[in-house]
Design an enzyme around this catalytic site. Structure first.
Site, mmCIF file in Angstrom:
data_model
loop_
_atom_site.group_PDB
_atom_site.id
_atom_site.type_symbol
_atom_site.label_atom_id
_atom_site.label_comp_id
_atom_site.label_asym_id
_atom_site.label_seq_id
_atom_site.Cartn_x
_atom_site.Cartn_y
_atom_site.Cartn_z
ATOM 1 N N SER A 138 0.854 -1.188 0.000
ATOM 2 C CA SER A 138 0.000 0.000 0.000
ATOM 3 C C SER A 138 0.889 1.237 0.000
ATOM 4 C CB SER A 138 -0.856 0.012 1.272
ATOM 5 O OG SER A 138 -1.513 1.263 1.404
ATOM 6 N N TYR A 151 -2.949 -1.540 10.471
ATOM 7 C CA TYR A 151 -2.984 -1.747 9.015
ATOM 8 C C TYR A 151 -1.718 -1.184 8.372
ATOM 9 C CZ TYR A 151 -4.314 -1.297 4.113
ATOM 10 O OH TYR A 151 -4.322 -1.382 2.742
HETATM 11 N N1 LIG Z 1 -8.506 -0.317 -1.899
HETATM 12 C C1 LIG Z 1 -7.505 0.411 -1.496
HETATM 13 O O1 LIG Z 1 -7.604 1.642 -1.357
HETATM 14 C C2 LIG Z 1 -6.172 -0.247 -1.195
HETATM 15 C C3 LIG Z 1 -5.051 0.592 -1.055
HETATM 16 C C4 LIG Z 1 -3.838 0.023 -0.772
HETATM 17 C C5 LIG Z 1 -3.725 -1.349 -0.626
HETATM 18 N N2 LIG Z 1 -4.818 -2.152 -0.770
HETATM 19 C C6 LIG Z 1 -4.645 -3.595 -0.572
HETATM 20 O O2 LIG Z 1 -5.208 -4.298 -1.652
HETATM 21 C C7 LIG Z 1 -5.589 -5.596 -1.191
HETATM 22 C C8 LIG Z 1 -7.026 -5.866 -1.661
HETATM 23 O O3 LIG Z 1 -7.889 -4.961 -0.994
HETATM 24 P P1 LIG Z 1 -9.229 -4.379 -1.665
HETATM 25 O O4 LIG Z 1 -9.112 -2.937 -1.682
HETATM 26 O O5 LIG Z 1 -9.501 -5.107 -2.915
HETATM 27 O O6 LIG Z 1 -10.283 -4.736 -0.523
HETATM 28 P P2 LIG Z 1 -11.605 -5.631 -0.523
HETATM 29 O O7 LIG Z 1 -12.492 -5.271 -1.648
HETATM 30 O O8 LIG Z 1 -12.134 -5.531 0.876
HETATM 31 O O9 LIG Z 1 -11.039 -7.100 -0.792
HETATM 32 C C9 LIG Z 1 -10.314 -7.802 0.186
HETATM 33 C C10 LIG Z 1 -10.283 -9.269 -0.211
HETATM 34 O O10 LIG Z 1 -9.506 -9.970 0.787
HETATM 35 C C11 LIG Z 1 -10.226 -11.120 1.160
HETATM 36 N N3 LIG Z 1 -9.889 -11.518 2.524
HETATM 37 C C12 LIG Z 1 -9.888 -10.752 3.648
HETATM 38 N N4 LIG Z 1 -9.567 -11.499 4.713
HETATM 39 C C13 LIG Z 1 -9.363 -12.763 4.246
HETATM 40 C C14 LIG Z 1 -9.036 -13.995 4.881
HETATM 41 N N5 LIG Z 1 -8.832 -14.097 6.197
HETATM 42 N N6 LIG Z 1 -8.917 -15.100 4.105
HETATM 43 C C15 LIG Z 1 -9.125 -15.022 2.763
HETATM 44 N N7 LIG Z 1 -9.439 -13.893 2.119
HETATM 45 C C16 LIG Z 1 -9.563 -12.784 2.862
HETATM 46 C C17 LIG Z 1 -11.698 -10.758 1.004
HETATM 47 O O11 LIG Z 1 -12.458 -11.927 0.767
HETATM 48 P P3 LIG Z 1 -13.461 -12.625 1.842
HETATM 49 O O12 LIG Z 1 -14.060 -11.523 2.666
HETATM 50 O O13 LIG Z 1 -14.439 -13.345 0.970
HETATM 51 O O14 LIG Z 1 -12.590 -13.550 2.617
HETATM 52 C C18 LIG Z 1 -11.662 -9.909 -0.256
HETATM 53 O O15 LIG Z 1 -11.738 -10.734 -1.393
HETATM 54 C C19 LIG Z 1 -5.436 -5.586 0.320
HETATM 55 O O16 LIG Z 1 -4.212 -6.205 0.677
HETATM 56 C C20 LIG Z 1 -5.382 -4.118 0.650
HETATM 57 O O17 LIG Z 1 -4.679 -3.846 1.833
HETATM 58 C C21 LIG Z 1 -6.035 -1.615 -1.074
#
Ligand SMILES: NC(=O)c1ccc[n+]([C@@H]2O[C@H](COP(=O)([O-])OP(=O)(O)OC[C@H]3O[C@@H](n4cnc5c(N)ncnc54)[C@H](OP(=O)(O)O)[C@@H]3O)[C@@H](O)[C@H]2O)c1
Length: 246
Positions: A138, A151
């Site tokens: 991130s 986080y």
């Molecule tokens: N969106 C942003 O602004 C942003 C910015 C920087 C970094 N990121 C990073 O990008 C990555 C994806 O995030 P996103 O933004 O796409 O968020 P999101 O839409 O909330 O997706 C998160 C995914 O992680 C899965 N997950 C969470 N806990 C889990 C567990 N214990 N076991 C298996 N799967 C799990 C969820 O699936 P289930 O709930 O079905 O398990 C979901 O598919 C993360 O690492 C996040 O930190 C995002």
């Protein structure tokens, strides 16, 4: 790296960035295996995109991580790419005694799981001519937003871990990438939003995806995307600006 003809395991692909990567890699001619905890989401994705391979898995569980690795290597021996994407984002108030259960779960999900999965899969990936581990960190790895300190610390740890992993694997076929997203409009952080219908803002997923895919294709091993570039470059100089609101 070549983004076609791979067999790719993506953690946390039931929504957001993981789902977007999954559909893009599928469209580019890869075998794509996705996992997550929400079985109904996995089933819906499978119904819409029958070529996707789905696997229910809670990556916060040591046993389920070990089971995932054994299952994937046995059933998909061509597997050559691991994308450590799954993550959660919680608010944590450090001004009073914290409840350690959610803190431990956030650290387990965001840091220990990618570390453990990389180590579990490394032996198998090394046997492939072309292989990759892609860690999703991130922009907040480089400058934290203080109301979600755990986080941000896990993401800083993923950045550091990726440097070490890349070094340890330097004499193997495994390329080690870090993609550092900026704020992207996904479900991330849903649990700490007061208004559950509100978006947390950020750029549209397709904008993130286009730049991230370019970086992967160009073997840009450390790739801050969009505004994350500024955070990487200026780091803690920006802490005051990022935390004006509280
Ligand atoms: N969106 C942003 O602004 C942003 C910015 C920087 C970094 N990121 C990073 O990008 C990555 C994806 O995030 P996103 O933004 O796409 O968020 P999101 O839409 O909330 O997706 C998160 C995914 O992680 C899965 N997950 C969470 N806990 C889990 C567990 N214990 N076991 C298996 N799967 C799990 C969820 O699936 P289930 O709930 O079905 O398990 C979901 O598919 C993360 O690492 C996040 O930190 C995002």
């Amino acid at each position: 790296m070549l983004t076609t003809g791979n067999t790719i395991l993506i953690t946390g692909a039931t929504s957001g960035l993981g789902r977007a990567f999954a559909l893009q890699f599928l469209a580019e001619g890869n075998t794509v295996i996705i996992c997550g905890r929400r079985s109904e989401r996995l089933a819906a994705l499978k119904a819409k995109h029958p070529a996707l391979v789905t696997k229910e898995c809670d990556i916060a569980s040591t046993e389920q991580r070990e089971e995932l690795c054994a299952w994937a290597v046995q059933n998909y021996p061509d597997l050559n790419v691991l994308i450590n994407n799954a993550g959660i984002q919680l608010a944590t108030d450090l001004t009073k005694p914290v409840d350690l259960a959610p803190v431990r779960n956030e650290v387990e999900t965001n840091f220990i799981a990618p570390l453990h999965l990389a180590s579990l899969f490394a032996g198998h990936l090394k046997t492939k001519k072309d292989a990759a581990i892609i860690n999703i960190s991130s922009g907040l790895a480089f400058v934290p937003i203080a109301f979600m300190p755990v986080y941000c610390a896990t993401k800083a740890a993923i950045h550091s871990l990726t440097l070490s992993l890349r070094h340890q694997l330097r004499n193997t076929s495994i390329k080690v990438f870090e993609i550092a997203p900026p704020s992207v409009d996904t479900e991330l952080g849903y649990h700490h939003r007061e208004d559950k219908t509100q978006s947390h803002g950020g750029i549209p997923i397709h904008e993130f995806l286009a730049e991230a895919m370019e970086a992967i294709k160009a073997d840009l091993y450390e790739a801050p995307i969009g505004q994350a570039k500024g955070l990487r470059a200026k780091g803690e100089d920006l802490f005051g600006v990022m935390n004006q609101r509280g």
